[in-house]
Design a protein around this motif. Structure first.
Motif, PDB file in Angstrom:
ATOM      1  N   VAL A   1     -11.294   2.326  -0.799  1.00 34.59           N
ATOM      2  CA  VAL A   1     -10.948   3.470  -1.649  1.00 34.59           C
ATOM      3  C   VAL A   1     -11.008   3.512  -3.016  1.00 34.59           C
ATOM      4  CG1 VAL A   1      -9.497   4.521   0.160  1.00 34.59           C
ATOM      5  CG2 VAL A   1      -8.457   2.967  -1.713  1.00 34.59           C
ATOM      6  N   GLU A   2     -11.462   2.094  -3.583  1.00 39.94           N
ATOM      7  CA  GLU A   2     -11.411   1.673  -4.919  1.00 39.94           C
ATOM      8  C   GLU A   2     -12.712   2.448  -5.744  1.00 39.94           C
ATOM      9  OE1 GLU A   2     -10.384  -0.505  -8.357  1.00 39.94           O
ATOM     10  OE2 GLU A   2      -9.321   0.073  -6.522  1.00 39.94           O
ATOM     11  N   ARG A   3     -12.313   3.182  -6.786  1.00 40.53           N
ATOM     12  CA  ARG A   3     -13.392   3.863  -7.394  1.00 40.53           C
ATOM     13  C   ARG A   3     -14.256   2.712  -8.318  1.00 40.53           C
ATOM     14  NH1 ARG A   3     -10.441   9.258 -10.025  1.00 40.53           N
ATOM     15  NH2 ARG A   3     -10.088  10.252  -7.975  1.00 40.53           N
TER      16      ARG A   3
ATOM     17  N   ASP B   1       0.831  -1.260   0.033  1.00 46.93           N
ATOM     18  CA  ASP B   1      -0.013   0.119  -0.077  1.00 46.93           C
ATOM     19  C   ASP B   1       0.815   1.111  -0.021  1.00 46.93           C
ATOM     20  OD1 ASP B   1      -2.422  -1.229   0.201  1.00 46.93           O
ATOM     21  OD2 ASP B   1      -2.608  -1.428   2.281  1.00 46.93           O
ATOM     22  N   PRO B   2       0.547   2.369  -0.624  1.00 41.70           N
ATOM     23  CA  PRO B   2       1.215   3.739  -0.450  1.00 41.70           C
ATOM     24  C   PRO B   2       1.050   3.933   0.848  1.00 41.70           C
ATOM     25  CG  PRO B   2      -0.326   3.828  -2.553  1.00 41.70           C
ATOM     26  CD  PRO B   2      -0.473   2.474  -1.532  1.00 41.70           C
ATOM     27  N   GLU B   3       2.047   4.908   1.275  1.00 43.47           N
ATOM     28  CA  GLU B   3       2.041   5.261   2.585  1.00 43.47           C
ATOM     29  C   GLU B   3       0.970   6.292   3.031  1.00 43.47           C
ATOM     30  OE1 GLU B   3       5.724   6.901   3.845  1.00 43.47           O
ATOM     31  OE2 GLU B   3       6.850   5.108   3.503  1.00 43.47           O
ATOM     32  N   ASP B   4       0.509   7.041   2.209  1.00 46.11           N
ATOM     33  CA  ASP B   4      -0.648   7.840   2.280  1.00 46.11           C
ATOM     34  C   ASP B   4      -2.015   7.206   1.888  1.00 46.11           C
ATOM     35  OD1 ASP B   4      -0.225   7.627  -0.075  1.00 46.11           O
ATOM     36  OD2 ASP B   4      -0.720   9.958  -0.853  1.00 46.11           O
ATOM     37  N   ARG B   5      -1.868   5.935   1.466  1.00 47.10           N
ATOM     38  CA  ARG B   5      -3.242   5.470   1.260  1.00 47.10           C
ATOM     39  C   ARG B   5      -3.442   3.794   1.993  1.00 47.10           C
ATOM     40  NH1 ARG B   5      -4.806   4.860  -4.256  1.00 47.10           N
ATOM     41  NH2 ARG B   5      -6.881   5.094  -3.731  1.00 47.10           N
TER      42      ARG B   5
ATOM     43  N   ASP C   1      -4.411   0.339   3.222  1.00 45.69           N
ATOM     44  CA  ASP C   1      -5.576  -0.434   2.823  1.00 45.69           C
ATOM     45  C   ASP C   1      -6.046  -0.057   1.374  1.00 45.69           C
ATOM     46  OD1 ASP C   1      -5.490  -1.987   5.233  1.00 45.69           O
ATOM     47  OD2 ASP C   1      -6.797  -0.630   6.223  1.00 45.69           O
ATOM     48  N   ALA C   2      -5.424   0.445   0.753  1.00 43.02           N
ATOM     49  CA  ALA C   2      -5.627   0.868  -0.758  1.00 43.02           C
ATOM     50  C   ALA C   2      -5.744  -0.345  -1.764  1.00 43.02           C
ATOM     51  CB  ALA C   2      -4.821   1.931  -1.300  1.00 43.02           C
ATOM     52  N   THR C   3      -4.929  -1.412  -1.123  1.00 44.67           N
ATOM     53  CA  THR C   3      -5.084  -2.607  -1.876  1.00 44.67           C
ATOM     54  C   THR C   3      -5.885  -3.718  -1.225  1.00 44.67           C
ATOM     55  OG1 THR C   3      -2.791  -3.392  -1.169  1.00 44.67           O
ATOM     56  CG2 THR C   3      -2.832  -2.020  -3.227  1.00 44.67           C
TER      57      THR C   3
END
Length: 233
Positions: A230-232, A191-195, A197-199
């Motif tokens: 956060v997935e669109r 995951d990106p540090e600023d997001r 649980d984005a994956t």
């Protein structure tokens, strides 16, 4: 009534979602078999989970039938949970794609699913018991630019799942398709540090498969989608 499962086969096994499934199902007390064209990378996972490794090319109907024949004595019976995870990605412009490569990708993503489901259904139907789960993707419901082969294969796999759920569920066999709508987390894709649980956490996805297996037959799901918060859409 909630079915009881004892033996699981994961086809197209790798070190991501398949590994998470193997760990969870083994922890639940199931005997686990892992099938892949190359099993060398699975040695540590097999040692960790007690899973049996089997080399198999799912695009070859004879190889799939031989796999199931080997599994019966190895597992003490035919698998009553079969999960199809194999897929092949092929990108390129429609004008440049090699038809032979496209045919191969479709064979891995969709035809292999048919071979595995057919072999599983033949053994599950006399018992009126079992579960066949297919792993889908964002491409199962939306085709992306320059990704026609993957979309074609995943659309076909979804169609197979829908057809089989209508045919087999009245015979006691739970068929479901899981749309994994997003990137699966791995060491190579954190995951990106600023997001945070984005994956999709593969262990979390595996829990969704387990939830399907635990469903009472009076309220079976034949498709479920999982995606990061956060997935669109």
């Amino acid at each position: 009534m909630v079915p009881t499962y004892r033996r699981a086969l994961i086809v197209g096994a790798g070190l991501g979602l398949s590994a998470a499934l193997a760990r969870l199902l083994a922890a639940e007390g199931l005997s686990v078999a892992l099938a892949a064209r190359n099993t060398e990378k699975l040695q540590d996972l097999a040692a960790e989970t007690g899973a049996a490794l089997h080399v198999c090319d799912a695009t070859d109907a004879g190889a799939v039938e031989a796999l199931f024949a080997r599994l019966e004595p190895a597992l003490g019976g035919s698998p009553d949970v079969v999960i199809y995870n194999a897929s092949a990605r092929l990108r390129g412009s429609i004008a440049d794609l090699d038809p032979a490569a496209v045919a191969r990708a479709l064979s891995v993503t969709a035809l292999g699913g048919f071979h595995v489901a057919q072999a599983a259904a033949r053994r599950m139907q006399p018992q009126r018991h079992g579960a066949i789960l297919f792993t889908g993707a964002s491409a199962s419901v939306k085709g992306f630019s320059e990704s026609a082969p993957f979309a074609m294969g995943k659309f076909a796999l979804r169609g197979l799942a829908q057809s089989l759920s209508r045919e087999l569920q009245p015979n006691g066999i739970h068929v479901a398709h899981v749309v994994v709508d997003g990137a699966i987390r791995s060491a190579a894709r954190p995951d990106p540090e600023d997001r945070p649980d984005a994956t999709l956490d593969p262990a979390a996805i595996a829990k969704t498969y387990l939830a399907l297996l635990r469903q009472d037959r009076s309220a079976w799901s034949d498709e479920v989608a999982v995606r990061p918060w956060v997935e669109r859409f």
